[in-house]
Write a protein that holds these residues in place. Structure first.
Motif: not given
Ligand code: ACO
Length: 377
Positions: A122-135, A158-164
């Motif tokens: 969970r933490l490994t996957a969530q760290a990615v989501t949180v990192t993109a969400a922060i920006d 994708y979650m950072l830039h909005g594009e795959v």
């Protein structure tokens, strides 16, 4: 007294990785880092670290499904990220968010092996989501949910830039995540193990680790490398810039290592990726400046009889920059990768635990007596 900075002290036995400092080799669970970066994915490396083996096809699909399901972050934690001041450092926000994830995790206080594995995934996957969400959130945009079917590397972009992202960008981030995933008893992993050794929980241990990774002598160096590259106006200016810094007794970020006595094996892997980006139209400037910095460091350090080689952060900086990752988010990308290693170490620590409690040598005054406060200077 033992060595300052605990150099050379063995603080744990591990099956996870070994750094061969003299030879410049890094091995995860028996596999050379070059082999893994070339022939495995970050998800396969996570499996290797958590289960001791590379996965079968079915094992990989199962892990990927779990990582995809678990990458979703609780709205209450996203609200905390939203509330962070715009100028907060993203590593501080990540540290806060990972701590907060422990408040809402269904397995938060469960110390069983099964719960710790679930929390690691969970933490490994969530760290990615949180990192993109922060920006996104600090820029007034909405946070994006992870997209099913994408790797963690692709989801990060994708979650950072909005594009795959294109296949090359995904492959480069994937390789960067692999080479940053694990590295023996580095400072942040040590911090995680010290916290875990008190039998505190996994979120507490990884929060300690994030705080430790943030420093410029450890994970924070990649951000400082890019700041240096941006400060140097052209390749010709790199030599005088480096010499000036050394004359003032300042360190050159992205060089030196506690264990490697030769080139950090992760640096050439990242350099090759940087070169690949350039071949596909990237800016040659960063590599030209980097080459001149490296040349000057080689000359200057040879003159001083103290060779110092580039480390992993020297080339990761320009790779991330070219892929459009904001400068102050570089260390968060490192944290996303190292979360796999930290969690594996914490589980290893729990499996054969003893409190980590070194000694100190007292060098202060002795034999004093408390005098009434009126008589003190
Ligand atoms: N630039 C210039 N000189 C350096 C550098 C550098 N980057 N690194 C070490 N030196 C010099 C030191 O000044 C010291 O010189 P001295 O003997 O005259 O005092 C000598 O080399 C030995 O260095 P130490 O600081 O004792 O090495 P230590 O093992 O304690 O530190 C560290 C290792 C922290 C990585 C250090 O090399 C450094 O600060 N590098 C810059 C920051 C950096 O890139 N960090 C990332 C490391 S990799 C990672 O964490 C992912």
């Amino acid at each position: 007294m033992g060595s300052k900075g605990l150099e050379g002290i063995v603080a744990a036995r591990t099956t996870l990785s070994h750094v061969y400092g003299e030879e410049g080799r890094l091995v995860y669970g028996g596999y050379e880092i070059e082999d893994l970066a070339e022939n495995a994915s970050f998800e396969e490396v996570c499996h290797l670290l958590w289960f001791g083996e590379l996965p079968s096809r079915a094992g990989l699909e199962d892990l990927k499904a779990k990582l995809a399901r678990d990458a979703v972050v609780d709205e209450r934690v996203l609200d905390l990220v939203r509330a962070a001041p715009r100028e907060a450092h993203p590593m501080s926000t990540l540290r806060t968010a990972v701590s907060a994830l422990g408040l809402v995790d269904p397995d938060a206080e469960d110390m069983s092996a099964g719960a710790n594995l679930r929390k690691s995934i969970r933490l490994t996957a969530q760290a990615v989501t949180v990192t993109a969400a922060i920006d996104r959130l600090r820029n007034g945009k909405e946070a994006l949910a992870p997209r099913a079917g994408l790797s963690l590397a692709a989801n990060l972009l994708y979650m950072l830039h909005g594009e795959v992202p294109e296949a090359l960008a995904e492959r480069i981030i994937d390789a960067a995540l692999i080479v940053h995933a694990e590295h023996g008893m580095n400072a942040s992993t040590f911090a995680a193990r010290v916290t875990a050794a008190t039998l505190s929980d996994l979120h507490s241990a990884t929060t300690s680790a994030i705080g430790t990774l943030k420093g410029p002598l450890h994970g924070g160096a990649n951000e400082q490398v890019m700041r240096m590259l941006l400060e140097i106006p052209d390749p010709e200016a790199a030599g005088p810039y480096v010499r000036g810094k050394l004359e003032r007794g300042e360190k050159i970020m992205g060089f030196g290592h506690r264990v490697y006595r030769t080139t950090d094996p992760r640096a050439p892997i990242l350099k090759r990726l940087a070169e690949e980006l350039i071949r596909r139209g990237g800016n040659t400037r960063w590599l030209q400046i980097s080459d001149r910095i490296q040349e000057t460091m080689r000359e200057e350090m040879a003159r001083k009889g103290k060779p110092i080689y580039p480390n992993v952060d020297f080339f990761s900086a320009s790779v991330y920059y070219t892929l459009g990752i904001p400068l102050d988010l570089f260390t968060n990308v490192f944290a996303c990768a190292r979360m796999a290693g930290w969690t594996a170490h914490v589980m290893e620590q729990y499996s054969d635990n003893r409190l980590i409690r070194p000694a100190s040598e007292y060098v202060g005054p002795r034999g004093r007596k408390v005098r009434p406060i009126e008589e003190r200077a």
